[in-house]
Design a protein around this motif. Structure first.
Motif, PDB file in Angstrom:
ATOM      1  N   CYS A 106       0.878  -1.396   0.395  1.00  0.00           N
ATOM      2  CA  CYS A 106      -0.112  -0.019  -0.159  1.00  0.00           C
ATOM      3  C   CYS A 106       0.792   1.459  -0.109  1.00  0.00           C
ATOM      4  O   CYS A 106       0.179   2.066  -0.772  1.00  0.00           O
ATOM      5  CB  CYS A 106      -1.144  -0.255   1.495  1.00  0.00           C
ATOM      6  SG  CYS A 106      -2.512  -0.749   0.811  1.00  0.00           S
ATOM      7  N   CYS A 115      -4.127  -1.070   4.070  1.00  0.00           N
ATOM      8  CA  CYS A 115      -5.200  -2.777   3.904  1.00  0.00           C
ATOM      9  C   CYS A 115      -4.488  -2.674   5.619  1.00  0.00           C
ATOM     10  O   CYS A 115      -3.963  -2.392   6.252  1.00  0.00           O
ATOM     11  CB  CYS A 115      -4.669  -3.589   2.949  1.00  0.00           C
ATOM     12  SG  CYS A 115      -3.294  -3.829   3.560  1.00  0.00           S
ATOM     13  N   CYS A 118      -0.789  -4.400   5.600  1.00  0.00           N
ATOM     14  CA  CYS A 118       0.137  -3.141   5.694  1.00  0.00           C
ATOM     15  C   CYS A 118       0.335  -2.515   7.015  1.00  0.00           C
ATOM     16  O   CYS A 118       1.756  -2.398   7.448  1.00  0.00           O
ATOM     17  CB  CYS A 118      -0.342  -2.226   4.308  1.00  0.00           C
ATOM     18  SG  CYS A 118       0.832  -3.202   2.539  1.00  0.00           S
ATOM     19  N   CYS A 126      -0.143  -8.149   1.370  1.00  0.00           N
ATOM     20  CA  CYS A 126      -1.301  -6.648   0.969  1.00  0.00           C
ATOM     21  C   CYS A 126      -2.003  -7.244   0.000  1.00  0.00           C
ATOM     22  O   CYS A 126      -2.202  -8.023  -0.386  1.00  0.00           O
ATOM     23  CB  CYS A 126      -0.210  -5.534   0.501  1.00  0.00           C
ATOM     24  SG  CYS A 126      -0.758  -4.243  -0.276  1.00  0.00           S
ATOM     25  N   THR A 127      -3.254  -6.564   0.678  1.00  0.00           N
ATOM     26  CA  THR A 127      -4.700  -6.797  -0.574  1.00  0.00           C
ATOM     27  C   THR A 127      -4.923  -6.037  -1.432  1.00  0.00           C
ATOM     28  O   THR A 127      -5.531  -6.241  -2.318  1.00  0.00           O
ATOM     29  CB  THR A 127      -6.068  -7.033   0.366  1.00  0.00           C
ATOM     30  OG1 THR A 127      -5.983  -5.604   1.091  1.00  0.00           O
ATOM     31  CG2 THR A 127      -5.446  -7.993   1.648  1.00  0.00           C
ATOM     32  N   ASN A 128      -4.076  -5.539  -2.004  1.00  0.00           N
ATOM     33  CA  ASN A 128      -4.037  -3.751  -2.792  1.00  0.00           C
ATOM     34  C   ASN A 128      -3.445  -4.133  -3.687  1.00  0.00           C
ATOM     35  O   ASN A 128      -2.417  -3.188  -4.449  1.00  0.00           O
ATOM     36  CB  ASN A 128      -3.661  -2.088  -2.357  1.00  0.00           C
ATOM     37  CG  ASN A 128      -5.076  -2.393  -1.579  1.00  0.00           C
ATOM     38  OD1 ASN A 128      -6.573  -2.378  -1.896  1.00  0.00           O
ATOM     39  ND2 ASN A 128      -5.235  -2.064   0.028  1.00  0.00           N
TER      40      ASN A 128
HETATM   41 ZN   LIG Z   1      -1.590  -3.411   1.815  1.00  0.00          ZN
END
Ligand SMILES: [Zn+2]
Ligand SMILES: [Zn+2]
Lengths: 429, 528
Positions: A106, A115, A118, A126-128
């Motif tokens: 992120c 997120c 992070c 990380c989910t982004n």
């Molecule tokens: Zn993240």
């Protein structure tokens, strides 16, 4: 600037897959990797810096890309064309040496608030990975916008930089990223049970860069582990594994017997063990290595998968019947087991203490990428460990040697096939 | 009248010599004017009526023992222990000496009304014998009379309930013996004395005791001070075994029966193996060619089973019974009569051609550790006085030395080869770092007790057996062996005998003197 670039050419990926089926690393000639003269990437936003690579290693995941063998899992997580190279020691614009923590979470993507992963310091989760102001890309070296280490210039966010202590050879610094992965793998399973009769034995399968660094990390930080069995195919790997702290080294055909001996278990008629090792770390990620790992894991033990696996066909019955914990271990972050210190900090410590520079066996200029890739793909057989690209001109090559009391560093040439890096006499002036 | 042993000085007219090479042979011309070949004495005439001789021995014992019938009475506990599978080599045609002797003892026991009789195979730390092997050694009559009722036992050196500690010798050696033996009124021990190392107190103190006892004589120090281990008065191994055996004799009455065989080890088809090459007739030449060709065509496995199926026609040349030490003296005198060859002085190089079978691979595979033990442990030690090769000389062995192990018989050997030898070949270092862990390994213990595996510590003894040779010679070369296996043991591989001799010159100088010890047939060199 010159860079080695991977283009999204289905035909080239297919050609690489076919060629590499014949000979590993052959994708370097016919595959998607090309030497180009391109504009350096622009700075994507505030906090970004321009870097000039000194050395950049060739990693197993890079070889999978070049040979067209990468899992389709990565398709949405990369953006073409990209410049590989996530193991990199580089100069910043203000002349400092840094290694890059390549995960593009992120913060690098300019996503605020970050997120939950992070925010907790686990950038690796990380989910982004496809969001923010950057094109998709899970790491530097797989993202169109950042460039990568296999070039003369790329960009990185300041949060990605870890500065190299003075006096550390570039050859050691370039191993900090894989060493950080190894540290994380070594620390990603809980302490081995200390019950009576429990033999705190760890097995490390694979003795390339990752496996050797895992051996060194276990020896340094896992006090609960009293015996480390390294599984190695080649004589130089055996020797290095021993130097880095393995208690014993077994060839792949010997590992079951070695674990049986070390753990005092029995061997049943089909070769299966009654017990096993509480900690097994698979650094190869092949069907064979996973099967070997499952075969020697203690019921209720931990199997850490740190070599990039891809699609494998393995009998998971033992995993189920013995309740073995299968743990994926990817990249790095704060390590609760060592007081929350970051894997990169620990990796710097390891690189210095274990003299990891000796793992760099050969370096090539970008122009000889096909040879370099082939060498890396057959490193074990050719008596090598890490193969890297060398972007240092003569003056830069010598710059870190200016510090007094340093031994000779790299020559910048292809160093033949000896795993021990010879001091380049006469250069340190 | 059989001819005595003989040393042939090789000259230009000497025909090529036959050299054993596992399940095969090579014919080699040795360098003229500086080589010699030691030939064994020809087979002695056997006893004309062995059964009568056995009976006479039992009724006229030697030393401080009455005739056997006087030792037998109703209600007593009689135990008959016998040598295991490792003797004789190759296994003999039926009836085996053990069968003859045990049948005679059982006849006397029956006459005396003894009904508590137990037979024990004196395995020591060797593998258990199969039913077929026991039947072969004892005969079907004995087997069927004892095995079904559980009165035919195999010594178990790891059975905590089956062992008794009798005490310690003056030098602190533990004497832990089979419980049935300790609790018997009489132990009759039935031996086949194939080489001078066997028999005497060593029979009981190796065959019927535990690891705790055996380790006092089976270790690097005693074996480096056994010069040779085929010459008891100069063998530390035997001094310790004798102390332990004497202590056993204070607790248990032992009636020892020892037999010797002639060295007629090969049947008529392989008669050429027994003859001196210049005396080969057309028939010998033809059967040599047939044997070599035939063998070449076979797979290693088929070759092995063919050779393992060969039974020896050797026959009994003596039998003595009574008190252990006196009996053993008589036995050794007979053995010397068959085996001793006088040899003058040492040479720079000695050559041993190793056959397909040794004491620990009957019905099994001659793995590299057994090659080492047969060459450097047994053949090297077949001397009285001085070794055939000078200090700092070179030992050349000929054997295929396959990197192959019998997984049932030799499980701890595999681990020894993979783990121990990968780190060191130094006997003392090996003993210090690894022996205990192997000796107490639970899985090996389980396999030794319930399957057909040698004890976990056994491969260590193989290595210790060669410790004197390792110290004495400057290097060992193996001709025609698996190169990796040979190197793993710290030896040098050579493809031909000529190459091996050239390699030896690096160590001992140009034009070395050479002794080729053409064994088997078995012999013992008395070196001045
Ligand atoms: Zn993240
Ligand atoms: Zn990597």
């Amino acid at each position: 600037m010159k860079a080695l670039q991977v283009e999204h050419s289905l035909a080239r990926f297919a050609a690489a897959r076919i060629a590499s089926g014949w000979k590993a690393g052959a994708g370097g000639r016919v595959g998607p990797l090309r030497l180009v003269d391109a504009d350096p990437p622009a700075l994507p936003g505030p906090g970004w810096q321009r870097l000039s690579p000194r050395l950049s290693g060739i990693c197993g995941s890079d070889l999978a890309t070049v040979d067209g063998r990468s899992s389709r899992w990565f398709e949405p997580l990369v953006s073409f064309p990209f410049v590989p190279g996530h193991e990199v020691v580089a100069d910043t614009a203000d002349g400092r040496r840094a290694v890059v923590e390549p995960v593009l979470g992120c913060e690098a993507r300019g996503i605020d608030p970050p997120c939950a992963s992070c925010a907790a310091g686990r950038r690796r989760q990380c989910t982004n990975l496809t969001g923010g102001h950057l094109a998709p890309g899970l790491q530097t070296g797989y993202c169109r916008d950042t460039g990568g280490g296999w070039s003369h210039s790329f960009v990185a966010h300041e949060s990605q930089l870890h500065f190299v202590p003075e006096g550390m050879p570039d050859e050691a610094a370039v191993l900090v990223e894989p060493a950080a992965c190894a540290v994380h793998a070594a620390l990603s399973a809980p302490a081995c049970g200390a019950g009576p009769g429990d033999e705190p034995v760890a097995v490390v399968i694979g003795a390339g860069t990752l496996g050797l660094c895992v051996v060194a990390a276990l020896a340094r930080w896992r006090e609960d582990v009293t015996r480390v069995i390294a599984v190695a195919k080649y004589p130089h790997q055996r020797e290095l594994a021993t130097k880095l702290g393995a208690t014993s080294v077994a060839s792949p055909s010997e590992v079951r017997r070695a674990v049986r001996r070390a753990t005092g278990s029995w061997m049943l008629d089909n070769g299966q063990l009654s017990g096993g090792a509480p900690l097994v770390i698979d650094c190869a990620g092949t069907a064979d290595s996973l099967a070997a790992a499952l075969a020697v894991a203690l019921p209720g033990g931990y199997l850490v998968l740190t070599g990039m696996p891809g699609q494998t066909n393995t009998d998971l019955t033992p995993l189920w019947q013995r309740e073995v914990h299968l743990v994926g271990s990817y990249t790095y972050g704060p390590e609760p087991a060592v007081g929350g210190r970051h894997s990169f900090d620990l990796a710097f410590e390891l690189a210095e203490a274990a003299r990891l520079e000796r793992l760099v066996s050969a370096t090539y200029p970008l122009e000889r990428s096909a040879e370099a890739v082939e060498h890396a793909a057959s490193a074990g057989r050719r008596g090598a460990v890490k193969v890297a690209f060398d972007m240092r001109g003569e003056p830069r090559r010598l710059s870190y040697l200016q510090a007094p009391g340093l031994p000779g560093g790299g020559s910048g040439e292809v160093l033949g096939e000896s795993p021990e890096r010879l001091p380049a006499s006469g250069e340190a002036g | 009248m059989p001819r005595p042993g003989f040393v042939l000085e090789v000259d230009r007219s000497t025909p090529p010599a036959l050299i054993w090479h596992g399940e095969g042979f090579r014919l080699e011309r040795l360098p003229a004017e500086r080589s010699r070949i030691v030939y064994a004495p020809e087979p002695l005439a056997p006893l004309p009526d062995p059964d009568a001789a056995i009976r006479a021995a039992l009724l006229n014992p030697l030393g401080d023992r009455p005739p056997l019938p006087e030792l037998l009475r109703p209600g007593m506990r009689l135990t008959i222990a016998f040598d295991d599978l490792s003797l004789p080599l190759p296994p003999m045609r039926r009836p085996d000496n053990r069968q003859r002797v045990i049948e005679a003892v059982l006849d006397l026991a029956a006459d005396a009304g003894v009904d508590d009789v137990v037979l024990i195979a004196a395995l020591g730390l060797h593998r258990r014998m199969t039913e077929a092997e026991l039947r072969h050694a004892l005969g079907d009559r004995v087997y069927d009379a004892f095995a079904p009722s559980g009165k035919l036992l195999q010594h178990d050196a790891e059975d905590p309930k089956g062992l008794v500690m009798l005490g310690k010798t003056d030098l602190g050696e533990d004497v832990e013996v089979n419980r049935r033996v300790a609790e018997s009124d009489l132990l009759v021990y039935v031996n086949i004395n194939l080489v001078a190392m066997d028999g005497g107190h060593k029979s009981t103190s190796t065959g019927l005791m535990s690891y705790k006892s055996v380790r006092h004589h089976h270790n690097v120090r005693t074996l480096q001070h056994s010069r040779s281990l085929m010459d008891r008065p100069h063998s530390e191994l035997h001094s310790s075994a004798w102390r332990i055996g004497r202590l056993l004799n204070q607790h248990v009455k032992v009636f020892q029966i020892e037999t010797t065989l002639n060295n007629d080890a090969f049947g008529s088809q392989l008669a050429f193996l027994q003859k001196r090459e210049w005396e080969w007739g057309l028939r010998d030449r033809a059967s040599f060619m047939a044997a070599s060709r035939g063998v070449e065509l076979l797979s290693p496995r088929a070759r092995r089973s063919l050779f393992q199926s060969v039974l020896a026609p050797h026959q009994m040349t003596s039998v003595h019974a009574g008190e252990v030490e006196v009996v053993h003296e008589a036995t050794i005198a007979n053995l010397h009569r068959q085996q001793v060859v006088d040899v003058e002085g040492q040479s720079d190089v000695v050559i041993f051609g190793l056959p397909h079978v040794g004491p620990y691979n009957v019905g099994s595979i001659m793995n590299p550790l057994l090659v080492m033990c047969l060459g450097l442990g047994y053949f090297f030690n077949m001397y009285i006085g001085k070794p055939l090769v000078r200090p700092g000389g070179v030992v050349i062995l000929s054997h295929p030395t396959p990197w192959a192990f019998h997984p049932v018989h030799h499980p701890s050997y595999i681990d020894f080869f993979e783990e121990v030898l990968a780190s060191t070949t130094d006997p003392a270092e090996i003993e210090k770092t690894y022996e205990e862990r192997f000796a107490t390994d639970d899985w090996y213990r389980h396999l030794y007790r319930t399957s057909y595996a040698y004890h976990g510590v056994h491969p260590f003894y193989m290595w210790y057996w060669g410790a004197h040779a390792l110290e004495h010679a400057s290097s060992t070369v193996i001709v025609g062996g698996n190169r990796r296996a040979v190197r793993r043991m710290g030896f040098r591989p050579a493809s031909t005998l000529a190459d091996a001799l050239e390699m030896a010159e690096d160590q001992v100088g140009r034009d070395p003197t050479i002794t080729y010890f053409r064994c088997p047939p078995l012999m013992l060199a008395r070196v001045e």
